[in-house]
Design an enzyme around this catalytic site. Sequence first.
Site, PDB file in Angstrom:
ATOM      1  NE  ARG A 110      -3.615  -2.193   2.732  1.00 17.00           N
ATOM      2  CZ  ARG A 110      -3.381  -3.349   3.345  1.00 17.00           C
ATOM      3  NH1 ARG A 110      -2.200  -3.545   3.937  1.00 17.00           N
ATOM      4  NH2 ARG A 110      -4.288  -4.305   3.389  1.00 17.00           N
TER       5      ARG A 110
ATOM      6  CG  HIS B 208      -5.370   1.281  -4.165  1.00 20.55           C
ATOM      7  ND1 HIS B 208      -4.666   1.710  -3.066  1.00 20.55           N
ATOM      8  CD2 HIS B 208      -6.446   0.596  -3.673  1.00 20.55           C
ATOM      9  CE1 HIS B 208      -5.296   1.324  -1.963  1.00 20.55           C
ATOM     10  NE2 HIS B 208      -6.370   0.653  -2.305  1.00 20.55           N
TER      11      HIS B 208
ATOM     12  CG  HIS C 249      -6.430  -8.580   1.435  1.00 21.72           C
ATOM     13  ND1 HIS C 249      -6.662  -8.984   0.133  1.00 21.72           N
ATOM     14  CD2 HIS C 249      -6.218  -7.236   1.371  1.00 21.72           C
ATOM     15  CE1 HIS C 249      -6.603  -7.938  -0.669  1.00 21.72           C
ATOM     16  NE2 HIS C 249      -6.326  -6.872   0.054  1.00 21.72           N
TER      17      HIS C 249
END
Length: 282
Positions: free
Chosen positions: A132, A223, A249
């Site tokens: 990220r 992204h 995640h």
Amino acid sequence: MSEPNEVIEEFETYLDLEGKSPHTIRMYTYYVRRYLEWGGDLNAHSALRFLAHLRKNGYSNRSLNLVVQALRAYFRFEGLDDEAERLKPPKVPRSLPKALTREEVKRLLSVIPPTRKRDRLIVLLLYGAGLRVSELCNLKKDDVDLDRGLIVVRGGKGAKDRVVPIPKYLADEIRAYLESRSDESEYLLVEDRRRRKDKLSTRNVWYLLKRYGQKAGVEVTPHKLRHSFATHLLEEGVDIRAIQELLGHSNLSTTQIYTKVTVEHLRKAQEKAKLIEKLMGE
């Protein structure tokens, strides 16, 4: 009720103890402060009126969803779990993440001058490690083990650390960049033009990618590079649970959206081949 500033300070401490990331704490406290300044009460009915007010001011469902998350956390902080449960987020349609093709990634890298080692490294870390943009900017030199080919991503989304292996090529790029620097900053990536080498800002990463993307004729964001990392791994047959860990995640369902991207990729390939059509035409 206590003074808003006092409440916000206590709420920040609560979120920190809950293990929320600095980004989440900033976002939640911003929306709660706005709610209190608006005159919001400690109940879901008042919160719903606040959401209606924001919608009239142009807030999308996605933005309202973030406000709901912040207010639910605030109600729990105040010991009002029932009110938090009554506050339901609006439905947000899940769009498929857009990935670059491998050729587009190559084009993007090709327009970065060889002397711009840092800029090249930004693209390689976002695409080659699936970071990220906030994780990229927060990386410190000590988080990288070049000999073992590992990056420790500290306090990612959900304030969880994770280890991401990197290929030798990327480790060599990092080493070359660090050798070109003479500053003593603890951060892996720093601002180039400032006398004091502060850590790289997320805004500058977005700006750099936009500039290089325009040169390459590619629409690119941090992204998109992360999405491309996940999509291309899946296309190469990498197990989805491994991709889940690499991306950081917490839920597999978040990662599974990439399977839909890959199915679309396969469908297009199949349509292009026209195997059945050609067979039936013979």
